[in-house]
Design a protein around this motif. Sequence first.
Motif, PDB file in Angstrom:
ATOM      1  N   GLU A 254      -4.690   0.446  -4.680  1.00  0.00           N
ATOM      2  CA  GLU A 254      -4.915   1.657  -5.464  1.00  0.00           C
ATOM      3  C   GLU A 254      -5.663   1.357  -6.758  1.00  0.00           C
ATOM      4  N   SER A 255      -5.318   0.249  -7.411  1.00  0.00           N
ATOM      5  CA  SER A 255      -5.985  -0.099  -8.663  1.00  0.00           C
ATOM      6  C   SER A 255      -7.461  -0.388  -8.435  1.00  0.00           C
ATOM      7  N   ILE A 256      -7.773  -1.190  -7.416  1.00  0.00           N
ATOM      8  CA  ILE A 256      -9.166  -1.535  -7.132  1.00  0.00           C
ATOM      9  C   ILE A 256      -9.959  -0.290  -6.752  1.00  0.00           C
ATOM     10  N   LYS A 257      -9.389   0.572  -5.926  1.00  0.00           N
ATOM     11  CA  LYS A 257     -10.113   1.785  -5.532  1.00  0.00           C
ATOM     12  C   LYS A 257     -10.370   2.697  -6.732  1.00  0.00           C
TER      13      LYS A 257
ATOM     14  N   TYR B 106      -8.344   1.939 -16.578  1.00  0.00           N
ATOM     15  CA  TYR B 106      -8.032   0.534 -16.870  1.00  0.00           C
ATOM     16  C   TYR B 106      -6.752   0.341 -17.672  1.00  0.00           C
ATOM     17  N   LEU B 107      -6.183   1.404 -18.210  1.00  0.00           N
ATOM     18  CA  LEU B 107      -4.913   1.278 -18.926  1.00  0.00           C
ATOM     19  C   LEU B 107      -3.770   1.918 -18.146  1.00  0.00           C
ATOM     20  N   ASP B 108      -3.705   3.226 -18.156  1.00  0.00           N
ATOM     21  CA  ASP B 108      -2.545   3.935 -17.634  1.00  0.00           C
ATOM     22  C   ASP B 108      -2.404   3.855 -16.106  1.00  0.00           C
ATOM     23  N   LEU B 109      -3.467   4.195 -15.378  1.00  0.00           N
ATOM     24  CA  LEU B 109      -3.360   4.189 -13.919  1.00  0.00           C
ATOM     25  C   LEU B 109      -3.166   2.769 -13.393  1.00  0.00           C
ATOM     26  N   ASP B 110      -3.846   1.803 -13.991  1.00  0.00           N
ATOM     27  CA  ASP B 110      -3.643   0.423 -13.566  1.00  0.00           C
ATOM     28  C   ASP B 110      -2.198  -0.005 -13.793  1.00  0.00           C
ATOM     29  N   ALA B 111      -1.608   0.408 -14.922  1.00  0.00           N
ATOM     30  CA  ALA B 111      -0.204   0.068 -15.202  1.00  0.00           C
ATOM     31  C   ALA B 111       0.718   0.692 -14.160  1.00  0.00           C
ATOM     32  N   VAL B 112       0.463   1.949 -13.807  1.00  0.00           N
ATOM     33  CA  VAL B 112       1.300   2.639 -12.810  1.00  0.00           C
ATOM     34  C   VAL B 112       1.195   1.934 -11.460  1.00  0.00           C
ATOM     35  N   PHE B 113      -0.028   1.658 -11.017  1.00  0.00           N
ATOM     36  CA  PHE B 113      -0.201   1.044  -9.699  1.00  0.00           C
ATOM     37  C   PHE B 113       0.335  -0.385  -9.660  1.00  0.00           C
TER      38      PHE B 113
ATOM     39  N   ILE C  91       0.833  -1.200   0.000  1.00  0.00           N
ATOM     40  CA  ILE C  91       0.000   0.000   0.000  1.00  0.00           C
ATOM     41  C   ILE C  91       0.870   1.253   0.000  1.00  0.00           C
ATOM     42  N   ILE C  92       0.240   2.393  -0.364  1.00  0.00           N
ATOM     43  CA  ILE C  92       0.929   3.687  -0.278  1.00  0.00           C
ATOM     44  C   ILE C  92       0.162   4.671   0.600  1.00  0.00           C
ATOM     45  N   ASN C  93      -1.053   4.310   0.963  1.00  0.00           N
ATOM     46  CA  ASN C  93      -1.861   5.163   1.836  1.00  0.00           C
ATOM     47  C   ASN C  93      -1.478   4.886   3.284  1.00  0.00           C
TER      48      ASN C  93
END
Length: 335
Positions: free
Chosen positions: A264-267, A249-256, A145-147
């Motif tokens: 982070e991806s699920i949220k 579903y592309l960029d942010l999922d790849a980053v997380f 996690i990062i939170n």
Amino acid sequence: MTVSEPTKTAFISQVIKLLIILVSLLLPSSNAWGQQRILEKGLCSRPSGRVYSTGDRFLKAGKYLCLGQRINPANGNTVKVLCFSNRKFLYLNQSTIFNEQICAPPAYEAVQCSVLNIVACPQDYKGQDEQENELIVTSPYGSSIINNRPDISWHPVSDADSYTVSVKGNGAEWEREVKNSTILTYPKDEKELQYGNTYTITVISNQGDRPLNYYPKVVHLLPVDDVTRIRDEVKQVKDLGLQADEAAYLDLDAVFMSKLLLDESIKTLKAQVAAGSKNPTIYRLLGDRYLGALLPSEAEQAYTIAGELAKNSANKSELEKIQSGLNLLKWLKEQ
């Protein structure tokens, strides 16, 4: 005036040389245009990356990349691109083919339960009926996690009338009793978790003064340097101004997922669901990520909705991926 044959020959030779030079100059542009037309016509089965900076001779920031497409940095510039499959930002300062060699899936994929890797899936999965009275901590999702003030949630236990939530680790040790809820917001009066440390979150279900069962969950808060990098990359994605579902579903999922940040991806995907998304890819990927977090019940629900949406839009590609997820869930139940 009559032109001699030698003069005609020399003139024709110069014209041919000039045409060759012009063709050589125009050909890369034609190829780049053609590659972009491939994307626009949907002939690329799945975009494999995105341009994240200026500096390419033909591709603008925000443009999709297909495998086999050429990156053409202009005048010594460096072009920044994101590869969706290995979830890395690449910095290219010379003409490069965007292919599987530089965009290969990461080795750590083998540690996560997924439709691509059943070896990491649990071998003792219990069906929904058997899980009804079993306590499971659901969030934070995953183990990284990062939170540093995460919400804590869990599955309800039918005979429980209260729950005890405790957090223990470096710099944090506290306990709270929760009634009439299966979620606890991180207490404001408690010290936040420290970056780079590991913590144990335990939830105990109670009936009166008698504990029924408990569930310990170990989470690791990434080092501050990793957290800073992730947040900077998230900002870069948002600064591109992409369509919200696509960014999720592309960029942010790849980053997380570059750091296996299932939480982070699920949220992020759940936020799109809450916003009213009807995109089957959002729900299908949410199912994939729930599966990675070892939450088969949540995964099945997401896959089911994804299947309905994909059928309504005749999305055959998504239907195949959804079926793969459902097949894995069936396999888990049969273990």
